[in-house]
Design an enzyme around this catalytic site. Structure first.
Site, PDB file in Angstrom:
ATOM      1  N   ASP A   1      -1.242 -22.520  15.282  1.00 31.08           N
ATOM      2  CA  ASP A   1      -0.091 -22.021  14.538  1.00 31.08           C
ATOM      3  C   ASP A   1       0.847 -23.130  14.096  1.00 31.08           C
ATOM      4  O   ASP A   1       1.474 -23.031  13.038  1.00 31.08           O
ATOM      5  CB  ASP A   1       0.679 -21.013  15.407  1.00 31.08           C
ATOM      6  CG  ASP A   1       1.765 -20.274  14.645  1.00 31.08           C
ATOM      7  OD1 ASP A   1       1.497 -19.863  13.496  1.00 31.08           O
ATOM      8  OD2 ASP A   1       2.875 -20.103  15.184  1.00 31.08           O
TER       9      ASP A   1
ATOM     10  N   LYS B   1      11.375 -29.003   3.347  1.00 25.36           N
ATOM     11  CA  LYS B   1      12.675 -29.290   3.942  1.00 25.36           C
ATOM     12  C   LYS B   1      13.256 -30.569   3.349  1.00 25.36           C
ATOM     13  O   LYS B   1      12.558 -31.566   3.138  1.00 25.36           O
ATOM     14  CB  LYS B   1      12.549 -29.405   5.469  1.00 25.36           C
ATOM     15  CG  LYS B   1      12.269 -28.062   6.146  1.00 25.36           C
ATOM     16  CD  LYS B   1      12.238 -28.201   7.645  1.00 25.36           C
ATOM     17  CE  LYS B   1      12.026 -26.853   8.324  1.00 25.36           C
ATOM     18  NZ  LYS B   1      13.187 -25.963   8.154  1.00 25.36           N
TER      19      LYS B   1
ATOM     20  N   GLU C   1      11.088 -23.868  19.312  1.00 26.92           N
ATOM     21  CA  GLU C   1      11.642 -22.579  18.924  1.00 26.92           C
ATOM     22  C   GLU C   1      12.242 -21.901  20.158  1.00 26.92           C
ATOM     23  O   GLU C   1      11.644 -21.925  21.228  1.00 26.92           O
ATOM     24  CB  GLU C   1      10.556 -21.681  18.327  1.00 26.92           C
ATOM     25  CG  GLU C   1       9.896 -22.248  17.086  1.00 26.92           C
ATOM     26  CD  GLU C   1       8.779 -21.362  16.576  1.00 26.92           C
ATOM     27  OE1 GLU C   1       9.018 -20.604  15.624  1.00 26.92           O
ATOM     28  OE2 GLU C   1       7.676 -21.408  17.148  1.00 26.92           O
TER      29      GLU C   1
ATOM     30  N   ARG D   1       0.811  -1.222   0.000  1.00 29.22           N
ATOM     31  CA  ARG D   1       0.000   0.000   0.000  1.00 29.22           C
ATOM     32  C   ARG D   1       0.842   1.268   0.000  1.00 29.22           C
ATOM     33  O   ARG D   1       0.327   2.365  -0.178  1.00 29.22           O
ATOM     34  CB  ARG D   1      -0.947  -0.003   1.201  1.00 29.22           C
ATOM     35  CG  ARG D   1      -2.081  -1.013   1.049  1.00 29.22           C
ATOM     36  CD  ARG D   1      -3.119  -0.886   2.124  1.00 29.22           C
ATOM     37  NE  ARG D   1      -2.600  -1.283   3.436  1.00 29.22           N
ATOM     38  CZ  ARG D   1      -3.338  -1.314   4.539  1.00 29.22           C
ATOM     39  NH1 ARG D   1      -4.601  -0.948   4.503  1.00 29.22           N
ATOM     40  NH2 ARG D   1      -2.814  -1.705   5.684  1.00 29.22           N
TER      41      ARG D   1
ATOM     42  N   LYS E   1       7.354 -22.158  22.062  1.00 27.48           N
ATOM     43  CA  LYS E   1       8.242 -21.011  21.923  1.00 27.48           C
ATOM     44  C   LYS E   1       9.040 -20.834  23.209  1.00 27.48           C
ATOM     45  O   LYS E   1       8.662 -21.319  24.267  1.00 27.48           O
ATOM     46  CB  LYS E   1       7.443 -19.743  21.614  1.00 27.48           C
ATOM     47  CG  LYS E   1       6.832 -19.743  20.215  1.00 27.48           C
ATOM     48  CD  LYS E   1       6.267 -18.389  19.863  1.00 27.48           C
ATOM     49  CE  LYS E   1       5.822 -18.349  18.406  1.00 27.48           C
ATOM     50  NZ  LYS E   1       6.939 -18.504  17.452  1.00 27.48           N
TER      51      LYS E   1
ATOM     52  N   HIS F   1       5.864 -24.765   4.739  1.00 21.03           N
ATOM     53  CA  HIS F   1       7.281 -24.803   4.371  1.00 21.03           C
ATOM     54  C   HIS F   1       8.012 -26.012   4.948  1.00 21.03           C
ATOM     55  O   HIS F   1       9.067 -26.395   4.439  1.00 21.03           O
ATOM     56  CB  HIS F   1       7.984 -23.499   4.778  1.00 21.03           C
ATOM     57  CG  HIS F   1       8.231 -23.338   6.236  1.00 21.03           C
ATOM     58  ND1 HIS F   1       7.303 -22.792   7.104  1.00 21.03           N
ATOM     59  CD2 HIS F   1       9.306 -23.643   6.998  1.00 21.03           C
ATOM     60  CE1 HIS F   1       7.799 -22.767   8.324  1.00 21.03           C
ATOM     61  NE2 HIS F   1       9.017 -23.276   8.284  1.00 21.03           N
TER      62      HIS F   1
ATOM     63  N   HIS G   1       2.015 -27.867  10.635  1.00 21.32           N
ATOM     64  CA  HIS G   1       3.369 -28.421  10.568  1.00 21.32           C
ATOM     65  C   HIS G   1       3.470 -29.821  11.165  1.00 21.32           C
ATOM     66  O   HIS G   1       3.947 -30.763  10.524  1.00 21.32           O
ATOM     67  CB  HIS G   1       4.366 -27.511  11.286  1.00 21.32           C
ATOM     68  CG  HIS G   1       4.543 -26.163  10.670  1.00 21.32           C
ATOM     69  ND1 HIS G   1       4.375 -25.932   9.319  1.00 21.32           N
ATOM     70  CD2 HIS G   1       4.873 -24.961  11.206  1.00 21.32           C
ATOM     71  CE1 HIS G   1       4.602 -24.653   9.056  1.00 21.32           C
ATOM     72  NE2 HIS G   1       4.908 -24.056  10.180  1.00 21.32           N
TER      73      HIS G   1
ATOM     74  N   LYS H   1      -0.384 -20.119   5.489  1.00 22.21           N
ATOM     75  CA  LYS H   1      -1.115 -20.414   6.714  1.00 22.21           C
ATOM     76  C   LYS H   1      -1.184 -19.151   7.587  1.00 22.21           C
ATOM     77  O   LYS H   1      -0.362 -18.236   7.381  1.00 22.21           O
ATOM     78  CB  LYS H   1      -0.448 -21.559   7.474  1.00 22.21           C
ATOM     79  CG  LYS H   1       0.843 -21.175   8.217  1.00 22.21           C
ATOM     80  CD  LYS H   1       1.335 -22.325   9.051  1.00 22.21           C
ATOM     81  CE  LYS H   1       2.504 -21.920   9.931  1.00 22.21           C
ATOM     82  NZ  LYS H   1       2.146 -21.085  11.067  1.00 22.21           N
TER      83      LYS H   1
END
Length: 491
Positions: free
Chosen positions: A238, A185, A219, A54, A343, A181, A243, A151
């Site tokens: 998520d 891998k 993570e 934008r 996480k 993704h 995944h 996603k």
């Protein structure tokens, strides 16, 4: 009906259009991946890459932005001035508000006449339908066009179905690339070869020879700049819904009759439909929700989730999930499947662990009471496959010691190994659907996940706290201990 046969490489020219072209995903992943594809001559010669945003920028302003922001995500060893300059020549910027239909006529004027078109929707899912409708209204969709959907595809089963219905008004199923993704891998794709290209493991790849399966996607980072999105999503939506379940499908699927996209995805769908539905009692007993509290990560102090910027006070969003699943078929009967993601964990580490059954009896007095036969498939940070087994320790006597057989994919092959997004973008350009989710796969995954999320809401329990830099709540270890096992890094 098979509607997903791969097509020949697209005729020149090609227009690759990135909605959200100046966003985080484009900067960190898509544009660096496209540079690498360009560097190695994997883009059709007359390819133009159009970044949409934008901002009222001229092309020179966008190129300056790319120079400043994208260059740092490309490895120095892959960078050459000549390749970078010719890559920048491919780039274009178009100022487009995705909600405004007239702006799409501006986009149409920027595209090459008669080109194949790939539309990458690196935007919020709430914009998907409007973008597709506006593309259609501007006459920018034909039978050669493809659309890539990032996603999360929906917040629940109903919203996922709605997105699929709405996008399906404008694109046929064989034109829709739902990207995950992790399926790009190298090690994940190597798992297919490991299982179906060798005779060594197939006789043992089943109950009762496999004791358990562990899939971990950990993570070390916190929510960072994604706090606004993440708090309305959580780790289950998520990570687990896409995944981890996709990884489970590849581990557990039956051999497909070929590498035809639908043949592979048919077998993955059978796994998802074979997952045992969780009752409320199962949710209470076999799932763990966690949320990180203050601690240390990579040697630095880390605030807790509730202290992160833009997180509502008292948020009950989970940043960690561990659960035990079962697959109701003959191959996997009575084999517990453990899934874990979080996480602010102790390390960035994604791996699949196949733990083989304990010996029924051992003649070696110094042998461990439990078997250490494991196949470990590491996805990140490095990619390798290890087979853990027992061997005799040098010297007199019959003392046993665990040893590893290693396949280090970084040193075993001299060929360059493309990163996941690069590999999947090339697949999109070539029309190869094998490593993308089909609609029924996505909906089957939501059908299994949604009752767990609803069960948590009914239980109305806060996520269990775990210290940043740890491996998650103690309840996660207890979940494993009930099966006489433990997470591998806790062994």
């Amino acid at each position: 009906m098979n509607t997903s046969k791969p097509r020949p490489a697209p005729s020149e020219p090609l227009d690759l259009v990135i909605f959200g072209g100046v966003g985080d995903l484009s900067v960190r992943k898509l544009l660096p991946a496209l540079y690498m594809a360009h560097l190695h001559n994997n883009l059709p010669p007359a390819t133009r890459i159009h970044a949409l945003g934008r901002q009222a920028w001229e092309r020179t302003e966008f190129v300056a932005f790319v120079q400043e922001k994208v260059r740092g995500f490309i490895e120095n060893k892959a960078f050459t001035d000549a390749a970078w300059a010719s890559f920048l020549d491919r780039l274009n910027y178009v100022s487009v508000d995705a909600t405004q239909a007239p702006d799409f006529h501006t986009l149409a004027a920027a595209l090459q006449s008669g080109s194949d078109r790939v539309y990458y929707l690196a935007t919020a899912p709430s914009l998907f339908v409007g973008i597709c409708a506006n593309l259609h209204g501007a006459g920018l969709i034909d039978e050669r066009a493809r659309v890539v959907l990032e996603k999360p595809l929906g917040h629940d089963l109903a919203s996922a179905r709605q997105i699929n219905d709405d996008v399906g008004r404008y694109f046929q199923e064989q034109q829709i690339f739902r990207i995950d993704h992790y399926l790009g891998k190298e090690t994940v794709q190597n798992l297919m070869v490991l299982r179906f290209g060798n005779t060594i493991f197939e006789p043992l790849w089943r109950s009762p020879y496999i004791k358990s399966v562990q899939i971990t996607v950990a993570e070390a980072v916190g929510v960072g700049s994604r706090a606004g999105f993440y708090d309305g999503t959580g780790a289950m939506r998520d990570m687990v819904q896409n995944h981890l379940l996709q990884l489970l499908c590849i581990v557990a699927m039956e051999p497909p009759v070929s590498l035809d996209p639908d043949a592979v995805r048919d077998e993955k769908l059978k796994v998802l439909r074979s997952l045992r539905p969780m009752t409320m009692a199962d949710v209470a007993r076999d799932t763990v929700r966690g949320q990180y509290s203050a601690g240390a990560s990579n040697g630095d102090a880390a605030v807790g989730y509730l202290q992160e910027a833009n997180i509502p006070e008292g948020s009950a969003t989970e940043t960690f999930v561990a659960l035990k699943a079962h697959i109701n078929n003959w191959r996997w009967a009575n084999v517990p499947i453990f899934l874990r993601t979080g996480k602010r964990m102790a390390a960035r580490q994604s791996e699949i662990v196949i733990e083989f059954a304990d010996l029924p009896f051992t003649i070696f007095q110094d042998s461990p009471h439990k078997s250490v036969n494991r196949l470990m498939i590491r996805l990140q940070p490095e990619e390798h496959i290890q087979l853990h087994m027992m061997a005799k320790e040098p010297g007199s006597g019959m003392k046993l010691r665990p040893v590893n057989l290693n396949l280090d994919l970084e040193t075993a092959f001299s060929e360059r190994r493309a990163e996941a997004y690069e590999r999947l973008l090339i697949d999109v350009i070539k029309g190869r659907l094998t490593h993308f989710m089909r609609r029924d796969e996505l909906e089957a995954a939501w059908s299994w996940v949604e009752p767990i999320i609803n069960g948590w809401q009914q239980l109305n329990e806060k996520p269990k706290a775990y210290t940043a830099g740890s491996w998650g709540p103690a309840a996660s270890s207890a979940l494993m201990a009930r099966e006489g096992s433990s997470w591998v890094e806790e062994s």
